[in-house]
Design an enzyme around this catalytic site. Structure first.
Site, PDB file in Angstrom:
ATOM      1  N   THR B  44     -19.075  74.184  39.788  1.00 35.72           N
ATOM      2  CA  THR B  44     -18.308  73.311  40.671  1.00 35.72           C
ATOM      3  C   THR B  44     -17.499  72.296  39.875  1.00 35.72           C
ATOM      4  O   THR B  44     -18.047  71.592  39.030  1.00 35.72           O
ATOM      5  CB  THR B  44     -19.255  72.548  41.608  1.00 35.72           C
ATOM      6  N   GLN B  45     -16.215  72.234  40.127  1.00 36.23           N
ATOM      7  CA  GLN B  45     -15.383  71.225  39.493  1.00 36.23           C
ATOM      8  C   GLN B  45     -14.847  70.237  40.506  1.00 36.23           C
ATOM      9  O   GLN B  45     -14.290  69.213  40.157  1.00 36.23           O
ATOM     10  CB  GLN B  45     -14.221  71.880  38.747  1.00 36.23           C
TER      11      GLN B  45
END
Lengths: 243, 279, 275
Positions: B44-45
């Protein structure tokens, strides 16, 4: 300039594109606060403000930062709060095992200091983003302060300030504790170093923190001083400005 | 020998070399060890569907916590039925803002935690209380951030400690934790905290505040957030956990579908400019 | 006894030494020996009635030093699922752990609590696996799994072979013959759960007759929509005391029936088990 090319998935899972990846997640933050340790002849103090912040918000006006980790050792790790808590938790856990493995023997401050170096250095490629200080009494009963950089380089010192306002407090300490740049009036000689008494040290610490609180936005709310002597550990608390 | 039954009957690696998973087209076996994917591993960014603020406050004999029911997709109000307050055990509420899929994952692991701690062989042992839940979540959050694979949330854990005193503590995607008598996440930390700290200036002052006072300020805060936080909603849930001092029992009150009341829009008719068509 | 003969003929032939090897007449002796371990364990029973299930067991007290009311034998697998077993206790613990893993895995994938038949599919497969390899031995237990799901109440019994059957009343362990014949007399269609608890207490007490020299503790759990909100729980202490009292009062009048039942049950049991 060459940009890093990396393979990532597009919306069409069979299609592969070469585009630069932007890594947005930054695993660190700065939670402010400042800490300070001073060693005396037969005591050592570790002090810190109790504010925890994130950006321009004050998260908490009272979050404990100086910990009595046992065996007459005080510890603090100031900077990124989550790493600080983790480091201290790990040390406390290891201290428990040390005593369990060694017939409940007391952990010497020098051993504690070396051990903490290992904890920090082992994570040097993903460091604990903290300025660590420990305080205690050495084998001769003299006050001892050890200070560390984030990757475990350490040194025993007479006094050290760490955290947000370290640069504000440290020169003051150099002057007042180690008598740097103090001359004996009428001569050309430097003043010689002599140990300060506990009440003088407390005064210095309070002055250092009220001054830092005036000038630094990450310092304030409260000052907690933990004092270690051969009798044990005691705590003092003084309010600071809350603005 | 490897005692997992799925490994039984396999030729040993030492003698025959690595097991060839392509035998019998068994591609689905042990995919995690194969790493033959065409894509790099991705974490997840950024959050996708998000929930905005959670706000909470202690009062004399309990705690109140509130969160609205919106799930935003960027600036789109994608969902308006997301419950962001999760009950764990009998006397703890976990309020979550940030990514909703991570919220649902947390909901799942908390349910597993509850089953493991309270359903399995609880032979007169302890039950889950808020400090336990917070410690667990903070370990999860810090471990995930340390693997550069964070759960994109800010979380407030509300309940009682082992001495039956109100407990309120925060943890976020970095693993940062703190305690205070009033805590709010997201926009709430800018808009609600000033109102809450006005009621409870210092941590210890919560003992001078009763449930009605705390509830009113929470309601006011939800209204202010609805006015000024573009990602907030009009309908919210709130929970009150209080210690009944007469019976010594902990009472739990979970209110859903509460509406923001006393909205005042009379000023709207006087608005000029900002794209308004009024003259 | 018929069974003794069967075993005697197999000893020394080598076919009883390993799983994964059939005897020439098509039997897996290790599985049958595992059943023997079960037959020495304390009695466990399960009753399915229209509004829920009841599990009960005779927990033999091996030492006076054991804390009364602790060291539970009946375990909870998920909120809606209970297990009781007879045989080797550590095997049972492992069995329950596996049940819990399967239930959590199901719930994590499908969001809903695992339906009881689904759990049995999975756990049956797992138990069966332990009969296929020579490096392991079969489970030394028979497990009785009961619970409530969307389709109502379910009661199953899993054997060391990995086979499992659905029951209205299930019994295993030392006193299973008496228990079975008593269970057969119950009218499951109109049995309500509170009566089932009393019957469970009575049956465990009867099944204990042959084993009178040993003390035992009665454990009863239930799972009911009406009384436990679908959760598997131990019955409240008042109900337990009431059930115990019922069992005591009943003991006197039951003597004759019991002997009859025992004889009948024994014959039947041997047939089914040695088949």
């Amino acid at each position: 300039m060459n940009q890093v090319q990396t393979t990532v998935a597009s919306e069409y899972s069979s299609e592969i594109n070469k585009i630069p990846i932007e890594h947005r997640f930054n695993p660190y933050s700065d939670n402010g606060g400042t800490v300070l340790g001073i060693a005396g002849k037969d005591f050592a103090v570790l002090a810190g403000d109790t504010r925890q912040s994130e950006g321009y918000s004050i998260q908490s006006r009272y979050e404990k930062k100086i910990h009595n980790v046992g065996d007459n050792i005080l510890m603090t790790a100031n900077g990124f709060a989550a790493d600080g808590v983790e480091l201290i938790d790990q040390f406390k856990q290891q201290l428990k095992w040390y005593k369990f493995d060694n017939q409940n023997q007391k952990l010497k401050i020098g051993s504690a200091a070396r051990y903490i170096q290992h904890l920090l250095y082992n994570k040097r490629f993903f460091p604990f983003y903290v300025h660590t200080l420990i305080a205690g009494l050495d084998d001769d009963g003299k006050g001892a302060i050890y200070s560390y950089d984030p990757v475990g380089s350490y040194e025993r010192e007479q006094c050290r300030a760490g955290g947000a306002a370290a640069s504000l407090i440290m020169p003051f300490l150099d002057n007042q504790v180690n008598f740097k740049n103090q001359m004996i009036p009428g001569t050309n000689e430097n003043k010689t170093i002599e140990f300060l008494e506990l009440d003088e040290v407390i005064k210095l610490v309070r002055d250092a923190f009220t001054s830092a609180g005036e000038r630094h936005i990450y310092v304030g709310d409260g000052l907690e001083i933990l004092i270690v002597t051969k009798e044990g550990v005691r705590t003092e608390y003084y309010p600071l400005k809350r603005d | 020998m490897n005692h997992d039954p799925y490994y039984w009957g396999r030729p040993s690696d030492e003698v025959y070399g690595q097991y060839n998973y392509n035998i019998a087209n068994a591609k689905n076996v042990e995919q995690h060890n194969q790493n033959n994917s065409n894509f790099p591993k991705m974490n997840t960014q950024q959050p996708i569907i998000t929930g905005t603020s959670v706000i909470s406050s202690k009062f004399k004999n309990g705690i109140i916590i509130a969160a609205d029911n919106v799930g935003s997709y960027g600036s789109l109000m994608r969902f308006n039925n997301i419950e962001r307050l999760i009950k764990v055990g009998s006397q703890t509420i976990v309020g979550i803002s940030g990514d909703i899929s991570d919220l649902q994952y947390i909901q799942r692991i908390l349910d597993e935690l509850e089953i493991q701690q309270e359903v399995y062989d609880n032979d007169g042992g302890d039950f889950l209380i808020a400090p336990n839940v917070h410690e667990y979540l903070s370990r999860v959050m810090y471990n995930r951030r340390s693997n550069m694979n964070p759960l994109w949330n800010s979380i407030i854990v509300a309940g009682f400690d082992s001495e039956k005193k109100p407990f309120l503590r925060y943890v976020d995607l970095l693993g940062v934790t703190y305690h205070a008598s009033t805590i709010a996440t997201g926009f709430g930390s800018h808009l609600a905290i000033p109102l809450l700290r006005n009621l409870i200036p210092e941590n210890k002052d919560y003992i001078n505040v009763n449930e009605e006072q705390a509830k009113k300020v929470i309601e006011d805060s939800m209204r202010v957030l609805f006015y000024r936080d573009a990602r907030s909603g009009e309908v919210y849930s709130y929970a009150v956990i209080r210690l009944n001092e007469e019976t010594g029992k902990i009472e739990f009150e979970f209110n859903k579908k509460t509406k923001v009341e006393d909205q005042k829009w009379r000023f709207a008719k006087d608005i000029r400019g900002y794209g308004s068509t009024q003259h | 006894m018929k069974s003794t003969n069967i075993y005697l003929t197999s000893i020394g032939t080598g076919y009883d030494l390993s799983n994964s090897v059939f005897s020439p007449d098509g039997r897996n002796f290790q599985v049958e020996y595992a059943m023997k371990a079960v037959e020495n364990g304390g009695t466990s029973i399960g009753i399915k009635c229209k509004d829920g299930i009841v599990l009960a067991c005779e927990k033999i007290i091996n030492s006076k030093l054991l804390v009364p009311g602790k060291n539970k034998r009946i375990q909870t697998v998920d909120r809606h699922l209970g297990v009781v077993y007879s045989g080797l206790l550590p095997d049972g613990r492992h069995f329950v752990n596996r049940c819990r893993e399967e239930s959590q895995s199901f719930k994590s994938i499908f969001k809903i609590p695992i339906p009881v038949p689904n759990l049995l599919d999975r756990i049956g497969l797992y138990v069966q696996n332990y009969t296929c390899y020579n490096s392991v031995r079969p489970f030394g237990i028979v497990g009785i799994i009961g619970g409530i799901d969307d389709n109502g109440s379910h009661l199953y019994m899993v054997e060391p072979s990995g086979s499992f059957w659905g029951y209205s009343g299930a019994a295993t362990g030392k006193g299973r013959q008496i228990a079975k014949s008593e269970l057969e007399k119950l009218k499951f269609d109109d049995l309500n759960i509170k009566d089932a608890i009393k019957q469970a207490a009575r049956i465990i007490s009867l099944a204990h007759e042959d084993n009178k020299d040993k003390d035992y503790e009665l454990e009863i759990s239930w799972c009911s929509k009406e009384f436990t909100n679908g959760k598997h729980e131990f019955i409240p202490i008042e109900l337990l005391e009431e059930a115990k009292k019922f069992a005591e009062e009943d003991e006197g009048d039951e003597d004759e029936d019991e002997e009859e039942g025992e004889g009948e049950g024994e014959g039947e049991g041997e047939d089914t088990e040695m088949n």
